[in-house]
Design a protein around this motif. Structure first.
Motif, mmCIF file in Angstrom:
data_model
loop_
_atom_site.group_PDB
_atom_site.id
_atom_site.type_symbol
_atom_site.label_atom_id
_atom_site.label_comp_id
_atom_site.label_asym_id
_atom_site.label_seq_id
_atom_site.Cartn_x
_atom_site.Cartn_y
_atom_site.Cartn_z
ATOM 1 N N LEU A 56 -0.104 4.203 18.704
ATOM 2 C CA LEU A 56 -1.145 4.726 17.834
ATOM 3 C C LEU A 56 -1.810 3.598 17.062
ATOM 4 N N GLY A 57 -1.009 2.653 16.610
ATOM 5 C CA GLY A 57 -1.603 1.537 15.894
ATOM 6 C C GLY A 57 -0.592 0.646 15.214
ATOM 7 N N VAL A 58 -1.106 -0.469 14.720
ATOM 8 C CA VAL A 58 -0.330 -1.441 13.949
ATOM 9 C C VAL A 58 -0.874 -1.433 12.530
ATOM 10 N N MET A 113 -5.036 -13.529 13.598
ATOM 11 C CA MET A 113 -4.348 -13.587 14.895
ATOM 12 C C MET A 113 -4.463 -12.257 15.632
ATOM 13 N N PHE A 114 -4.381 -11.152 14.892
ATOM 14 C CA PHE A 114 -4.545 -9.842 15.517
ATOM 15 C C PHE A 114 -5.990 -9.624 15.954
ATOM 16 N N SER A 132 -7.486 -3.901 19.116
ATOM 17 C CA SER A 132 -7.829 -2.504 19.376
ATOM 18 C C SER A 132 -6.854 -1.527 18.719
ATOM 19 N N VAL A 133 -5.647 -1.985 18.385
ATOM 20 C CA VAL A 133 -4.666 -1.088 17.786
ATOM 21 C C VAL A 133 -4.441 -1.365 16.296
ATOM 22 N N LEU A 134 -5.051 -2.407 15.770
ATOM 23 C CA LEU A 134 -4.854 -2.754 14.364
ATOM 24 C C LEU A 134 -5.631 -1.794 13.465
ATOM 25 N N PHE A 135 -4.929 -1.160 12.530
ATOM 26 C CA PHE A 135 -5.608 -0.307 11.563
ATOM 27 C C PHE A 135 -6.377 -1.169 10.567
ATOM 28 N N GLN A 150 -5.378 6.174 2.568
ATOM 29 C CA GLN A 150 -6.425 5.716 3.483
ATOM 30 C C GLN A 150 -5.887 5.578 4.901
ATOM 31 N N LEU A 151 -4.657 5.076 5.018
ATOM 32 C CA LEU A 151 -4.041 4.948 6.343
ATOM 33 C C LEU A 151 -3.884 6.315 6.991
ATOM 34 N N TRP A 152 -3.431 7.320 6.229
ATOM 35 C CA TRP A 152 -3.263 8.657 6.776
ATOM 36 C C TRP A 152 -4.600 9.204 7.267
#
Length: 274
Positions: free
Chosen positions: A192-194, A211-212, A220-223, A258-260
């Motif tokens: 889902l993500g990092v 680096m990400f 593409s997976v970094l929140f 915010q993450l949720w």
């Protein structure tokens, strides 16, 4: 049917427990039915949600390892292992002082049923799939059959990465563990993500984010949302209350909210694309 969200990284101190506890609280605040599965022998998630320390043996005989000890492939009642928490709408299968025996118990089941030892958790959770909207799993910071079990049954995997070099290494070994499991079982395990944790305004944090962002696969997976470092998190840990309830206006609390929201958007997009 439940969405199973496994939080995992092969590294301790990255914020797995804090992330699980606060996301579960935010899910429940929206009226969702949430089950947390604590698979870490430290049992910090259990303590944060119930205020019962594993030394108390409050859940002795009714925790994670007991669920495996009484496993029945034909179907089983999980009620003896599911307990209410201090957060309304959140239940838990707790970790106890007996959790270190769980890996051995999975090996015994594998011998008895002639099945792979990481396949039993998914059979257990299948019994309550329709009872919850979300099942959120906290894992140990190790490549053992508890972590692999949690990854095998996951609909989505969330990887918290602390902004340091050791956590980056843990992230890469976790990806390798997921790839190995996908290859072995011919399954797709969705990341889902990092989420970056312990975020501060330092050159080291900027370097980790860079680096990400410079790696197309990782970017593409970094929140976008990172969890800022703040005194409210250790204070909420002492109080055994999710930070989103303990200090709603603190930086970490705002970040988890915010993450949720970002997680919900990402899940909605995935569902629309299917």
């Amino acid at each position: 049917m439940s969405l199973i969200l496994t939080t995992a990284i092969e590294k301790g101190g990255t914020g797995k427990t804090t992330t699980v506890v606060n996301l579960a609280a935010l899910m429940a605040a929206e009226g969702k039915r949430v089950l947390v599965v604590d698979m870490d022998q430290q049992a910090n998630t259990t303590y944060m949600l119930t205020q019962h320390k594993k030394a108390e043996n409050f859940y002795k005989g009714h925790g994670l390892v007991n669920m495996f000890m009484n496993f029945d492939l034909g179907g089983m009642d999980l009620a003896p292992y599911i307990h209410p928490t201090n957060v309304e709408g959140v239940h838990i299968i707790p970790s106890t002082a007996q959790t270190p025996r769980a890996v051995h118990q999975l090996d015994l089941l594998a011998d008895e049923y002639k099945m792979k030892n990481y396949t039993f958790l998914i059979h257990c959770l299948a019994n309550i799939n329709d009872d919850y909207d979300y099942i959120v799993i906290d894992t140990p910071p190790a490549r053992d059959n508890l972590t692999i079990s949690a990854l095998f049954c996951a609909d989505e995997v969330l990887i918290p990465v602390r902004c340091d070099n050791f956590s980056l290494e843990g992230f890469e070994t976790t990806l390798a563990m997921i790839l190995d499991l996908e290859t072995r079982e011919d399954v797709k395990i969705d990341i889902l993500g990092v989420v970056l944790t312990q975020v501060e305004r330092t050159a080291a944090v900027n370097l980790v984010r860079q680096m990400f962002e410079e790696n197309p696969e990782y970017a593409s997976v970094l929140f976008k949302t990172g969890i800022r470092k703040g005194s409210a998190v250790p204070e909420s840990t002492i109080a055994a209350v999710p930070v989103v309830r303990y200090a709603k206006k603190s930086n970490p609390s705002v970040d988890y909210m915010q993450l949720w929201n970002e997680i919900k958007q990402r899940l909605a997009k995935k569902e629309a694309d299917e």
